[in-house]
Design a protein around this motif. Structure first.
Motif, PDB file in Angstrom:
ATOM      1  N   LEU A  67      29.949  18.044  76.007  1.00  0.00           N
ATOM      2  CA  LEU A  67      30.632  18.976  76.907  1.00  0.00           C
ATOM      3  C   LEU A  67      30.399  20.439  76.529  1.00  0.00           C
ATOM      4  O   LEU A  67      31.105  21.321  77.026  1.00  0.00           O
ATOM      5  CB  LEU A  67      32.132  18.704  76.921  1.00  0.00           C
ATOM      6  N   ALA A  93      35.758  21.947  83.087  1.00  0.00           N
ATOM      7  CA  ALA A  93      35.172  20.720  83.627  1.00  0.00           C
ATOM      8  C   ALA A  93      36.254  19.925  84.362  1.00  0.00           C
ATOM      9  O   ALA A  93      37.323  19.652  83.822  1.00  0.00           O
ATOM     10  CB  ALA A  93      34.563  19.877  82.515  1.00  0.00           C
ATOM     11  N   ALA A 149      31.095  23.447  78.829  1.00  0.00           N
ATOM     12  CA  ALA A 149      31.918  23.039  79.971  1.00  0.00           C
ATOM     13  C   ALA A 149      33.309  22.595  79.549  1.00  0.00           C
ATOM     14  O   ALA A 149      34.037  22.000  80.340  1.00  0.00           O
ATOM     15  CB  ALA A 149      31.215  21.907  80.728  1.00  0.00           C
ATOM     16  N   GLU A 150      33.681  22.870  78.288  1.00  0.00           N
ATOM     17  CA  GLU A 150      34.968  22.403  77.798  1.00  0.00           C
ATOM     18  C   GLU A 150      36.138  23.099  78.493  1.00  0.00           C
ATOM     19  O   GLU A 150      37.225  22.552  78.596  1.00  0.00           O
ATOM     20  CB  GLU A 150      35.055  22.622  76.281  1.00  0.00           C
TER      21      GLU A 150
END
Length: 332
Positions: A156, A163, A159-160
């Motif tokens: 991730l 997302a 994109a943590e």
């Protein structure tokens, strides 16, 4: 569960099997009683029988032993090899062995399950001249870098926050302390490997003898994303099998210990790598911890931090080597 095709794939690789064949022929003597622990398709048991063993016990928990029995009969060794489907140490025959063959070490060389297994199995090895094959191992580590590995370690990454409209950042420390078993390309190794140490496998090494540390230097400018940990099994003075990066036809790769955030280094930067195994109550190796120092900075990791458990979970898990019984709550 491994099927027969899996063992055919191992046989097709050739080099690893050939090295074991050579070592077994050098180790097994006519009249020996041999244990092949985790025999699979029975390849090593067949080699031992062909080397002159009087009796070979071939043990595996999987049903592939039925195909292995057919293979032994087809090759004229049906009377020499005795097949046992079951798990060690419970299924071990009531014998003392001249030679024990075992290669199913985990990627970290030892975990608590295999350590306890070998402690029980080695008690059956003849004290006067019994041989374990492989007989020793070398633990090795090297820093690694590269976007491919980074994506595998941190799926991730970037994109943590956001997302699926959620904030995942609080879960990153778990991922940052979770080792990953994966193939590593030679181009991803960022320095000369560090020899952490060599241990004899019989008698069983103490947990404190596993792991170690050492110095190396960055071979190029990079952002170090992890430490690759692997072992070389010594079959004989000139015979090795390994799960090192790019081991040719070997089926297993190293274990990558994450570094977060990445540790930037310039070519020639001095590095220190350390890897240790935390002992459990019975002496078996438990959690891994690691540290890399370079240019006045350091990165640390500890496998315990990868597990989202409360202290109560550890008490309730129980089992050999686990935390002690949970204290009773005081009276109100």
């Amino acid at each position: 569960m491994s099927d027969v095709r899996f063992y055919h794939q191992l046989l097709a690789g050739g080099r690893r099997i050939e090295r074991f064949r050579e070592a077994i022929e050098r180790t097994v003597r006519p009249g020996d009683v041999v244990l092949d622990l985790g025999t699979g398709l029975g390849t090593f048991a067949l080699f031992a029988a062909r080397a002159g063993a009087a009796r070979v016990w071939a043990l595996d928990a999987e049903p592939v032993v039925h195909a292995a029995r057919e293979l032994a009969r087809a090759n004229g060794f049906g009377d020499v090899i005795r097949w046992v489907r079951g798990a060690a140490p419970e299924a071990l025959p009531d014998e003392t062995f001249d030679v024990i063959l075992f290669e199913d070490y985990p990627i970290r060389l030892f975990d608590e399950r295999v350590y306890r297994l070998m402690r029980a199995v080695l008690a059956r090895l003849r004290p006067d001249g019994g041989r374990l094959l492989p007989g020793a191992a070398r633990l090795v580590a090297a820093p690694v870098a590269g976007e491919r590995l980074r994506r595998l370690l941190f799926p991730l990454e970037g994109a943590e926050r956001g997302a699926f409209g959620l904030d995942w950042r609080c879960t990153r420390p778990y991922v940052a302390n979770t080792p990953l078993a994966t193939a590593v390309e030679p181009s991803e190794v960022a320095a000369e490997p560090v020899a952490l140490g060599r241990v004899a496998l019989h008698p069983l090494p103490a947990c404190g003898d596993l792991g170690g540390g050492g110095e190396t230097a960055a071979s190029r400018s990079a952002a170090l994303t992890g430490v690759a940990l692997w072992f070389d099994l010594e079959l004989d003075d000139d015979l090795l099998v390994s799960n090192a990066p790019d081991p040719g036809d070997e089926p297993w790769g190293p274990l990558v210990l994450p570094l977060d955030p990445p540790l930037p280094v310039e070519a020639g930067t001095a590095l220190r790598l350390e890897v240790a195994y935390e002992p459990l109550a019975d002496g078996a190796p438990g959690w891994l911890r690691w540290r890399v120092c370079a240019g006045g900075e350091e990165r640390r990791g500890h496998e315990f931090a990868a597990y989202p458990a409360a202290l109560a979970d550890l008490y309730e898990q129980g089992g050999e080597g686990a935390a002690p019984e949970r204290p009773k709550d005081p009276d109100p």
